[in-house]
Design a protein around this motif. Structure first.
Motif, PDB file in Angstrom:
ATOM      1  N   ILE A 110       0.837  -1.200   0.000  1.00 29.62           N
ATOM      2  CA  ILE A 110       0.000   0.000   0.000  1.00 29.62           C
ATOM      3  C   ILE A 110       0.872   1.251   0.000  1.00 29.62           C
ATOM      4  O   ILE A 110       0.638   2.208  -0.744  1.00 29.62           O
ATOM      5  CB  ILE A 110      -0.934   0.014   1.229  1.00 29.62           C
ATOM      6  CG1 ILE A 110      -1.896  -1.179   1.178  1.00 29.62           C
ATOM      7  CG2 ILE A 110      -1.731   1.311   1.280  1.00 29.62           C
ATOM      8  CD1 ILE A 110      -2.725  -1.343   2.430  1.00 29.62           C
ATOM      9  N   GLY A 111       1.905   1.246   0.854  1.00 28.63           N
ATOM     10  CA  GLY A 111       2.810   2.396   0.921  1.00 28.63           C
ATOM     11  C   GLY A 111       3.549   2.621  -0.386  1.00 28.63           C
ATOM     12  O   GLY A 111       3.699   3.760  -0.836  1.00 28.63           O
ATOM     13  N   ALA A 112       3.992   1.524  -1.021  1.00 28.57           N
ATOM     14  CA  ALA A 112       4.712   1.647  -2.293  1.00 28.57           C
ATOM     15  C   ALA A 112       3.806   2.219  -3.379  1.00 28.57           C
ATOM     16  O   ALA A 112       4.238   3.056  -4.183  1.00 28.57           O
ATOM     17  CB  ALA A 112       5.252   0.284  -2.713  1.00 28.57           C
ATOM     18  N   ASN A 113       2.560   1.778  -3.399  1.00 28.65           N
ATOM     19  CA  ASN A 113       1.606   2.315  -4.373  1.00 28.65           C
ATOM     20  C   ASN A 113       1.321   3.787  -4.096  1.00 28.65           C
ATOM     21  O   ASN A 113       1.154   4.585  -5.025  1.00 28.65           O
ATOM     22  CB  ASN A 113       0.313   1.506  -4.314  1.00 28.65           C
ATOM     23  CG  ASN A 113      -0.605   1.802  -5.476  1.00 28.65           C
ATOM     24  OD1 ASN A 113      -0.204   1.798  -6.634  1.00 28.65           O
ATOM     25  ND2 ASN A 113      -1.867   2.081  -5.172  1.00 28.65           N
ATOM     26  N   ALA A 114       1.283   4.149  -2.806  1.00 28.76           N
ATOM     27  CA  ALA A 114       1.061   5.548  -2.426  1.00 28.76           C
ATOM     28  C   ALA A 114       2.221   6.429  -2.867  1.00 28.76           C
ATOM     29  O   ALA A 114       2.035   7.613  -3.163  1.00 28.76           O
ATOM     30  CB  ALA A 114       0.876   5.662  -0.915  1.00 28.76           C
ATOM     31  N   VAL A 115       3.422   5.876  -2.921  1.00 28.58           N
ATOM     32  CA  VAL A 115       4.596   6.631  -3.375  1.00 28.58           C
ATOM     33  C   VAL A 115       4.634   6.704  -4.896  1.00 28.58           C
ATOM     34  O   VAL A 115       4.825   7.772  -5.485  1.00 28.58           O
ATOM     35  CB  VAL A 115       5.897   5.984  -2.842  1.00 28.58           C
ATOM     36  CG1 VAL A 115       7.123   6.627  -3.488  1.00 28.58           C
ATOM     37  CG2 VAL A 115       5.975   6.114  -1.323  1.00 28.58           C
TER      38      VAL A 115
END
Length: 459
Positions: free
Chosen positions: A282-287
């Motif tokens: 989720i964090g990687a997609n948010a970045v």
């Protein structure tokens, strides 16, 4: 014979000058405007990323709802531009007002419905996108406040599209600059609690975005009602709804709105798939997503510029020139794709250095950006071919059919199998989610070069 040849050469140079001047003037201003619009999301992501990873991931989930709205309203706006640019080519402005009125009320109703749903049950909606409780809780307050901005955003968007259809694109750029300045300034104050204001985190980012949307709406409304002299639109024109033009708008715009809705739901489902692969995914997609959105302005803007240019030329009934422009534009799309790829790869490490994220999130973010750098070459060709040339030429239904086939019968089933049945690596699943941007190129190349999409939509 020589005189005829020289006359032909002079006409060719005049046509070439008109093409490049019109395309690049539209492209440059729309690209800058879109860059600034997406920079608002990037600013939220980066500032919240330095504040708290859960808040950043939560806002990324919430922005999927905003993205759904934006896709549908963009479809409505493109339906307006397709018809209005043809009328503009015929030098008729009164029908443009009437088509805009149909687009305006469609956008207001759609955004109002979504706004009520989001304000009433933000947690329930976000729970469809992720099962990470801390991320959902971080996003709920942000989402509820953002719901109040949906109608404001939609009205501003269709007003800007109205101006774009008559080749007045600078106002969109100026209002976007104002919105960005307001957003970043208030982000700093409200996220981190500066100058005596409370530290609100993600909720502060929502208030900042809402304020920037209000400023943007005021500015573009003043321009359309007071400054613009091409259409001379008046507030009373909004209430002059004519059924015949409403039907014309729905005929051209409903496939594009349907395509936008399908695409927005599909992107939400993609986020839901990633949202069940762990907090690092989720964090990687948010970045990666905001970075990609900023770079994507190059090809989306080329599509917007192409739609106006092709639509106006079809309105002028100059079909030979439409075919010349189509060939020329396709070559430019490939160049734009390669530039976009290079920009993503160059930006990757400097952007990642701004984020205070875990090593696993950083590793996945890097992999996601590399995948996007590869697929963006396909996006830069197929999207402007189909959404710019084909739709601008009058065939608005093909985009909906194409998106449904590729997204719902290929991408989503295969990515779900990859994630939950075969348990393939997260990066492999992410690549499958973006693979349609490559496969659509073959369909786009065949469709655009057959010229069966040239249709007059004016009365």
């Amino acid at each position: 014979m020589v005189k005829k040849f020289l006359s032909g050469e002079k006409m060719k140079r005049k046509t070439d000058t008109y093409f490049y001047k019109t395309f690049f003037s539209l492209f440059a201003v729309v690209a800058l405007q879109n860059l600034i619009v997406f920079s608002v999301n990037l600013a939220d992501s980066m500032m919240l990323g330095s504040y708290n990873e859960a808040a950043m991931s939560g806002v990324s989930l919430a922005n999927q709802i905003q993205f759904l709205l934006q896709c549908v309203i963009n479809g409505a706006a493109n339906g307006l531009v397709v018809i209005a640019s043809q009328y503009w080519g015929e030098k008729k402005t009164e029908p443009i007002k009437k088509v805009f009125t149909a687009c305006f009320w469609s956008a207001v109703v759609i955004s109002a419905v979504l706004s009520v749903i989001i304000i009433s049950a933000p947690t329930g909606i976000l729970g469809l996108l992720s099962d990470e409780t801390d991320i959902i809780n971080a996003a709920a307050g942000y989402t509820r406040i953002m719901g109040f901005s949906y109608i404001i955003f939609s009205v501003s968007f269709v007003l800007t599209a109205l101006m774009r259809s008559v080749e007045s694109v600078k106002i969109g750029f100026y209002t976007s600059v104002m919105a960005l300045v307001v957003n970043i300034s208030l982000n700093y104050v409200l996220i981190f609690g500066k100058f005596g204001f409370p530290e609100l985190g993600a909720v502060g980012a929502a208030y900042a975005t809402l304020a920037s949307r209000i400023v943007e709406l005021i500015a573009v409304t003043v321009y359309v009602l007071v400054i613009d002299k091409k259409i001379c639109f008046r507030l009373a024109d909004i209430f002059k709804v004519e059924k015949i033009y409403f039907r014309d708008f729905l005929k051209a715009g409903s496939p594009l709105m349907g395509s936008g809705f399908s695409w927005g739901i599909a992107m939400a489902l993609q986020t839901a798939i990633i949202g069940r692969l762990g907090s690092a995914a989720i964090g990687a997609n948010a970045v990666a997503s905001p970075i990609f959105q900023v770079v994507s302005v190059l090809y989306t803007s080329s599509g917007n510029a192409s739609g106006v240019l092709i639509g106006k030329t079809v309105g002028e009934n100059d079909i030979p020139r439409v075919k010349v422009y189509t060939k020329r534009l396709q070559k430019m799309y490939l160049v734009i794709g390669l530039i976009s790829c290079a920009v993503l790869l160059v930006m990757k490490n400097p952007i990642l250095s701004f984020y205070d994220i875990s090593d696993e999130t950083r590793r996945l973010s890097s992999a996601f950006i590399i995948i996007l750098a590869v697929t963006v070459v396909g996006s830069a060709y197929e999207m402007p071919c189909l959404c710019g040339i084909v739709s601008g030429g009058g065939d608005t239904s093909f985009v909906l059919f194409n998106d449904i086939v590729f997204m719902w019968f290929m991408v989503l089933p295969l990515s779900a199998l990859s994630a939950f049945v075969f348990k393939w690596p997260i990066a492999a699943t992410f690549f499958i989610l973006k693979s349609d941007q490559i496969t659509k190129c073959f369909v786009a190349a065949v469709k655009v070069n057959r010229y069966k999409w040239i249709k007059k939509l004016t009365r």
